[in-house]
Enzyme design. Structure first.
Site, PDB file in Angstrom:
ATOM      1  CB  THR A   1      -0.950   0.034   1.211  1.00 40.27           C
ATOM      2  OG1 THR A   1      -0.179  -0.050   2.415  1.00 40.27           O
ATOM      3  CG2 THR A   1      -1.948  -1.111   1.160  1.00 40.27           C
ATOM      4  N   GLY A   2       2.145   1.166   0.121  1.00 41.05           N
ATOM      5  CA  GLY A   2       2.993   2.347   0.025  1.00 41.05           C
ATOM      6  C   GLY A   2       3.004   2.895  -1.393  1.00 41.05           C
ATOM      7  CD  GLU A  56       8.666   4.289  -5.536  1.00 36.28           C
ATOM      8  OE1 GLU A  56       8.931   3.485  -6.449  1.00 36.28           O
ATOM      9  OE2 GLU A  56       8.544   5.514  -5.722  1.00 36.28           O
ATOM     10  CE  LYS A  84      -2.711   2.006   5.972  1.00 34.28           C
ATOM     11  NZ  LYS A  84      -1.770   2.434   4.946  1.00 34.28           N
ATOM     12  CG  ASP A 144      19.620   1.690  -1.197  1.00 31.65           C
ATOM     13  OD1 ASP A 144      20.524   2.490  -0.887  1.00 31.65           O
ATOM     14  OD2 ASP A 144      18.445   2.036  -1.403  1.00 31.65           O
ATOM     15  CD  GLU A 187      29.315  -2.637  -8.824  1.00 33.95           C
ATOM     16  OE1 GLU A 187      29.016  -1.767  -9.646  1.00 33.95           O
ATOM     17  OE2 GLU A 187      28.718  -2.787  -7.754  1.00 33.95           O
ATOM     18  CG  HIS A 238      26.866   0.325  -5.114  1.00 32.58           C
ATOM     19  ND1 HIS A 238      27.375  -0.878  -4.702  1.00 32.58           N
ATOM     20  CD2 HIS A 238      26.598   0.183  -6.438  1.00 32.58           C
ATOM     21  CE1 HIS A 238      27.409  -1.704  -5.719  1.00 32.58           C
ATOM     22  NE2 HIS A 238      26.951  -1.088  -6.784  1.00 32.58           N
TER      23      HIS A 238
END
Length: 297
Positions: free
Chosen positions: A17-18, A20, A43, A98, A212, A251
């Site tokens: 429900t958020g 995103e 919810k 992340d 990487e 990162h």
């Protein structure tokens, strides 16, 4: 065929429900993903489109059958959300956020292995089986990137994924499944642990890995190739070739530690195992053609 996910996989979305969660759930359904339920505490009774929402994973599974769970939750809640999914018996989980705390990530990987579950993430766009289903957020409407085919793709990088995959398509190929391993320091599933799935998938002729600097996942792929655990053609592109020596770049997972994890070491290991290593993304497609021709595929 595809690996991990297909159009029949019954997907639960935790955190549906958020902003995103609801946005991408609708796109996942539009793409063909079989989303059967969502979970957000407090919810229950709501719906996202036609997808019912429940308080907990167990309450959802009392009403529908579930094969996989996708987590749209903040990093500090990821461990608890994963535990809820594993305790309910779910064996496939994708975690998108992340920055999961390091000790949480270590405990999560251990819990997943003990449960015999495959947990993809964190710090990933998710996974997509081209033309069938996706768990995560992919701009699947970009035909120059997300074209069905017979090349498996695994990636540590979000930014390079579209660029390299576009080169695969430009060369006349498409992808069977794309797996975002993720860029956090402790990936919950590693490259070498996914390779056997591509090895046994008849719809995958070759694999491209987008790696990487930092960590040892690419060296583990080379070791698996040397042991004969993966025998199909493999092409790699590694980001970070121009990173200054002794500097931390990118990162959290792209850090050279104790002299290990340099791009040079990874190239040497992969090349020594028979992989084709591209110096730049634009070379990936041509190397695929060479590799497949050499293997008479």
């Amino acid at each position: 065929m595809s690996i991990i996910l297909n159009e029949k996989t019954r997907v639960l979305v935790q955190g549906i429900t958020g902003r995103e969660g609801s946005f991408w759930t609708k796109h996942m359904i539009d793409y063909g993903t079989n989303v059967v339920a969502g979970v957000t505490p407090g919810k229950e009774g709501r719906t996202i489109g036609e997808v019912p929402v429940f308080h907990t994973v167990k309450r959802a599974m009392a009403h529908v059958e579930v094969d996989a769970s996708l987590l749209f939750v903040p990093p500090r809640f990821a461990k608890a959300a994963l535990k809820e999914a594993l305790d309910a018996g779910i064996k496939k989980v994708v975690i998108l956020c992340d920055g999961i705390p390091l000790h949480d990530a270590l405990q999560m990987r251990s819990a997943a292995r003990l449960a015999g579950a495959m947990v993809i993430g964190g710090n990933t766009s998710g996974i997509i089986s081209m033309g069938k289903a996706m768990m995560g957020f992919f701009p699947y409407w970009l035909d120059r990137v997300y074209k069905p085919g017979k090349i498996g793709i695994m990636t540590r990088s979000g930014s390079l994924t579209n660029e390299v995959t576009a080169e695969v398509v430009k060369a006349g190929f498409g992808a069977s499944s794309l797996i975002g391993i993720g860029g956090d320091p402790v990936p919950l599933t590693r490259f070498a642990e996914v390779l056997p799935l591509f090895q046994s998938d008849p719809a995958t002729d070759a694999v491209v890995i987008i790696g990487e600097l930092g960590g040892t996942m690419e060296e583990e792929v080379a070791e698996a190739m040397k042991k004969g655990l993966f025998t199909k053609p493999l092409v790699a592109y590694l980001g970070g070739r121009t990173a200054p020596k002794g500097k931390k770049m990118g990162h959290a997972g792209a850090i050279i530690t104790a002299g290990k994890g340099t791009v040079e070491d990874k190239i040497a290991a992969l090349s020594g195992a028979g992989a084709y290593v591209a110096k730049k993304p634009s070379m990936v497609g041509e190397l695929l053609k060479s590799a497949l021709a050499k293997h008479q595929i």
